[in-house]
Design an enzyme around this catalytic site. Structure first.
Site, PDB file in Angstrom:
ATOM      1  N   ASP A 134       0.567  -0.621   0.086  1.00  0.00           N
ATOM      2  CA  ASP A 134      -0.643  -0.130  -0.230  1.00  0.00           C
ATOM      3  C   ASP A 134       1.108   0.930  -0.327  1.00  0.00           C
ATOM      4  OD1 ASP A 134      -2.248  -1.487  -0.024  1.00  0.00           O
ATOM      5  OD2 ASP A 134      -2.940  -1.210   2.099  1.00  0.00           O
ATOM      6  N   ASP A 151      -6.994  -1.626  -4.306  1.00  0.00           N
ATOM      7  CA  ASP A 151      -7.829  -1.333  -3.531  1.00  0.00           C
ATOM      8  C   ASP A 151      -8.986  -0.309  -3.759  1.00  0.00           C
ATOM      9  OD1 ASP A 151      -6.639  -2.989  -1.224  1.00  0.00           O
ATOM     10  OD2 ASP A 151      -5.319  -1.117  -0.485  1.00  0.00           O
TER      11      ASP A 151
END
Length: 176
Positions: A134, A151
């Site tokens: 991330d 995501d």
């Protein structure tokens, strides 16, 4: 005997992929590829793990986070949990891909394809790195989570599914 053979062949034949289904699968694949390219660049081009954070704009940074859970770090898991989460993601993705293949509805097909592509992208990270890469950080806007393209695809896909279920289906019901 031929009649039984024909019935079995028809019953167990894989469903036909619709032209729209092919388009949606391509979009999901493009999302998956963009996700993996961006993560590869973050890790090996920019080398964000050694930098930690790179400020891009006052409200946006690249910040390195290894997510060991589901989206936005929920349900943190390691060890066997990592593999169960990966297996679950891949099984769900396979079911979604099968649904996308047969779809004749653009919004639901796009939503499902984005969710499947994003889930596969994050599953690849869990297999290769033990956690999801991330790096998109909008904390300058008050958004507390760091996320990635997969995501974003999953969340956009879920939003499209809600739009289809709660708004577009009602329009079709009124017209029908």
């Amino acid at each position: 005997m031929t009649d039984l053979h024909t019935k079995l062949k028809t019953h167990f034949a894989p469903p036909h992929t619709t032209p729209l289904g092919r388009q949606m699968l391509l979009i999901g694949l493009i999302g998956l590829i963009l996700d993996q390219i961006s993560k590869n660049w973050i890790l090996y081009g920019l080398q964000l793990p050694s930098l930690g954070q790179v400020k891009i704009l006052p409200f946006f940074s690249f910040s390195m986070v290894w997510n060991k859970g589901v989206s936005f770090g929920f349900f943190h898991s390691e060890g066997i949990g990592r593999w169960l989460l990966t297996l679950f993601s891949l099984v769900v993705s396979a079911c979604l891909i099968d649904w996308v293949r047969r779809t004749n509805r653009r919004v639901i097909g796009l939503g499902l394809a984005l969710v499947a592509g994003g889930a596969i992208g994050n599953a690849i990270d869990r297999v290769i790195y033990g956690g999801v890469v991330d790096f998109l950080d909008f904390s300058g806007l008050g958004f507390p989570w760091v996320f990635n393209i997969a995501d974003a695809a999953i969340n956009i896909g879920v939003a499209l599914l809600f739009i289809d279920v709660f708004f577009l289906n009602r329009e079709e019901s009124k017209q029908g």
